[in-house]
Design a protein around this motif. Structure first.
Motif, PDB file in Angstrom:
ATOM      1  N   ASN A  42      -5.170  13.074   6.180  1.00  0.00           N
ATOM      2  CA  ASN A  42      -5.243  13.119   4.727  1.00  0.00           C
ATOM      3  C   ASN A  42      -6.005  14.359   4.279  1.00  0.00           C
ATOM      4  O   ASN A  42      -7.138  14.574   4.686  1.00  0.00           O
ATOM      5  N   GLN A  70       1.393   1.520   0.444  1.00  0.00           N
ATOM      6  CA  GLN A  70       0.233   2.402   0.590  1.00  0.00           C
ATOM      7  C   GLN A  70      -0.381   2.620  -0.773  1.00  0.00           C
ATOM      8  O   GLN A  70       0.331   2.810  -1.762  1.00  0.00           O
ATOM      9  N   GLN A  91      -3.917   4.444  -2.992  1.00  0.00           N
ATOM     10  CA  GLN A  91      -4.948   5.474  -2.936  1.00  0.00           C
ATOM     11  C   GLN A  91      -6.292   4.865  -3.308  1.00  0.00           C
ATOM     12  O   GLN A  91      -6.393   4.096  -4.273  1.00  0.00           O
ATOM     13  N   THR A 140      -5.623   7.364   1.747  1.00  0.00           N
ATOM     14  CA  THR A 140      -4.503   6.439   1.634  1.00  0.00           C
ATOM     15  C   THR A 140      -4.821   5.208   2.469  1.00  0.00           C
ATOM     16  O   THR A 140      -5.201   5.328   3.626  1.00  0.00           O
ATOM     17  N   GLU A 158      -3.411   1.458   3.853  1.00  0.00           N
ATOM     18  CA  GLU A 158      -2.197   0.684   4.059  1.00  0.00           C
ATOM     19  C   GLU A 158      -2.461  -0.781   3.749  1.00  0.00           C
ATOM     20  O   GLU A 158      -3.488  -1.329   4.119  1.00  0.00           O
TER      21      GLU A 158
END
Ligand SMILES: [Cu+2]
Length: 166
Positions: free
Chosen positions: A37, A144, A146, A160, A162
Motif C-alpha cells: 500500500n 475491501q 479503506q 486497505t 479486507e
C-alpha cells in the motif's frame, strides 16, 4: 451491541481456525497487503516510520457494528501514538480495548495506543480493536475498505482492510 457480545462468546472457538487461515495466507504470500500500500508511510522525511500490516474487518450488515484489526509497527526512534481511525463505511470509529475480568469480557474506549520506538502493537480479537459503529453499508467477506489511521503529530496512514467472516 448484542451481536458484538454474541460473537465474542464464540471467539475462543474460532481463534485457532483464524490463526491457521492467517498462516496459510502468509504462506501463500497474500498477507502483505499493507506492504504494497503506497500509504504505509515509511521513509518520509520528518515523519514517523510507522507501518501497518494485516488489516482486516469483520463482515457485518449495514446499521450494525464491526471491528477492525491490524498490526502497527514503529521502526522509528521515538514512540508514536495511534489517536484515532477514520473510515467512510461507519458513522463512528473508536479505539477500544477488550479486557477479561474473570469469565467476563468487557470493552472500553481508550484515548489512544502507544507504540514504543522499535516496537509493535497488535490489534486483535480479545484485545485492542477499532470499533466501527453504525455501518453505512454491508461489509461482505472479500470486500475491501479503506482505514485512515491517525497518529499524534498529524501523521496519517491509510491502509486497505479486507472484510472477513469472523
Ligand atoms: Cu469494541
Amino acid at each position: 451491541m448484542a451481536t458484538h457480545f454474541a460473537r465474542r462468546a464464540t471467539r475462543r472457538g474460532i481463534r485457532a481456525a483464524v490463526l491457521v487461515l492467517l498462516l496459510l495466507m502468509l504462506a501463500a504470500g497474500c498477507g502483505q497487503s499493507a506492504e504494497q500500500n503506497p500509504g504505509s508511510g515509511t521513509g518520509q522525511a520528518g515523519e514517523p516510520a510507522v507501518t501497518v500490516t494485516g488489516a482486516w474487518v469483520r463482515a457485518a450488515s449495514k446499521g450494525d457494528m464491526s471491528a477492525a484489526f491490524f498490526v502497527v509497527e514503529n521502526k522509528g526512534s521515538k514512540a508514536v501514538r495511534l489517536t484515532g481511525v477514520r473510515t467512510d463505511v461507519a458513522a463512528t470509529a473508536e479505539i477500544h480495548q477488550t479486557t477479561q475480568e474473570g469469565s467476563t469480557a468487557r470493552m472500553q474506549r481508550v484515548e489512544g495506543i502507544e507504540v514504543p520506538a522499535g516496537g509493535r502493537v497488535e490489534l486483535a480479537p480479545g484485545g485492542y480493536h477499532v470499533m466501527m459503529m453504525d455501518l453505512q453499508r454491508d461489509l461482505k467477506a472479500g470486500d475491501q475498505i479503506q482505514l485512515t489511521l491517525q497518529f499524534d503529530g498529524g501523521h496519517e496512514v491509510t491502509v486497505t482492510a479486507e472484510v472477513r467472516e469472523p
